[in-house]
Motif scaffolding. Sequence first.
Motif: not given
Length: 517
Positions: A89-96, A182-191
């Motif tokens: 979802s984080s990648f989806l937000c950033g790429i979109s 938005f892509l920085n949310m991938t770090v939070a998602s990994a937690l």
Amino acid sequence: MKREGYLQEPPDGGWGWLIVIGGMYCLAMWGGITRCYSVFFSPLMSDFEADYGSVAWLNGMFQAVYGICTVVGPLLMQKFERRPMCLISSFLCGISCFLASFCQQLWAVQVLMAMLVGAGMGIISISVFTTTTRYFKKRLHMANQLLCLGISAGPLLVCPGYQYLITTYGWRGACRIVAGLFLNMTVASALLRPIKLMSDLETPEHLPSTEKYKDKHSSESEEKSKPKRLFDLTSLDAEIVGSQSLGLYTPPVARRNYDVNDNITKSHNRKDEKPISLSSNSSNKLSNSTDENCGTKFKNFCIKYDLTLFTQKRFYLYTLSWTTFAAAFFSASTYIIPYGKSVAGLTEFEASTLVSAFAGGEIFSRIAYAFLFDKIPLKFRILYVSALYAVFSIAILVFPFIRGYIGALICCACIGALGGGTDGIFSAFIAEIFSVQQYAFVFGYSNIITHSTGTATTVLIGVAVDRLQNLSVPFYIGFGAAVTSSILVFLLHKTVMKIRKEKVLLEADDVFLPLKS
């Protein structure tokens, strides 16, 4: 029952605090979208030669898709882990958002920046709240308030940041930089590390005691290996009908259950029993068997997707109380600036500071509730919120009668302080009123109802203001909604206390029965 890797109680800290920190960032980005997307309206209107009504769909489409995905999220959680879902979802937000900067049509910008970003944020938000609830119990309210602090504090940084980026790089350049955020949310998602609790192996109280509540780690082979002592009437009828069609069997008088050790053929020799022909009733019995199978499938479907919530009084009280409060809160906050400029006679700068006072009171309430709300006894927490909403309604009613700048500033701070931290409280109430297993579904179902009602309420308030030409109307409507919410929360308190008393009595008698509310 002990299982390796399962914890008896949530750790109430540890890795959970890292999840809270990462969740704060994600919710800060969500708060920036809901409250600050409007800064993109002017450059979009200029670039695409569109009117305000056209670009306003950017925010409306985001809210609609976000609400839908909070319902889809729990269904996906039954098949996939929350961490990979949030990463995708984080990648989806950033790429979109990045691709939206290259679009030459307004509808394409809205699809990418609103619909796809809304879908991603819906999955992320419900995953963050659900995972946080599994890591905390005694400090659950503290964790939720700190988590929701991102919703309030985020816009204070995101809104001026968006405006600076648009002024410096244009809206297309701003979209590319926001995509990186938005892509920085991938770090939070990994937690979002999964955790196994012993409560996952227990039968939730909203299911009948005869139902087996199995988690995805349990094996169905144990159930199949259990010896069956009784033939039920349905399975026996199927054998009888099959034998009757071949002319090999004449059934006895139907009985409810047949023991395996009984010699069924003895019943043919009894003088007081007469053979019954199934030639006329076989089709009826087959149809009854089909109906029972359909009923079982429907029942399993309801349990799998937790549709039993819609049969519980407390679910409706919880959802409606939060929906009416949200209507009151946003009807007041949305029209503070127009009212301050048009009616109170404030300058544009003074009117904008009313929102800052509102946000300041909201942040204060979150910090206060984070450290103090867990100290309130469990049986008084819902009652406290009911009284809080009553005072909140009075603050909204007073605001239209204030004309001075200082008085309006103080009143806005009070409205923010009284209503600002209750979203964190209500999210924690799900685990206290229902159960941890039901958290995702209660959050999703109540969220879609709240967003749908909120959208309709916003439209109706706008129509009322246009027809009556009176900017005090939103505050009067907010007062009525807040009073209604206070009454509903009080009824929720009475319902929950009744259920808890019944549960205590049942546990004292060592009897487990499903509690129907």
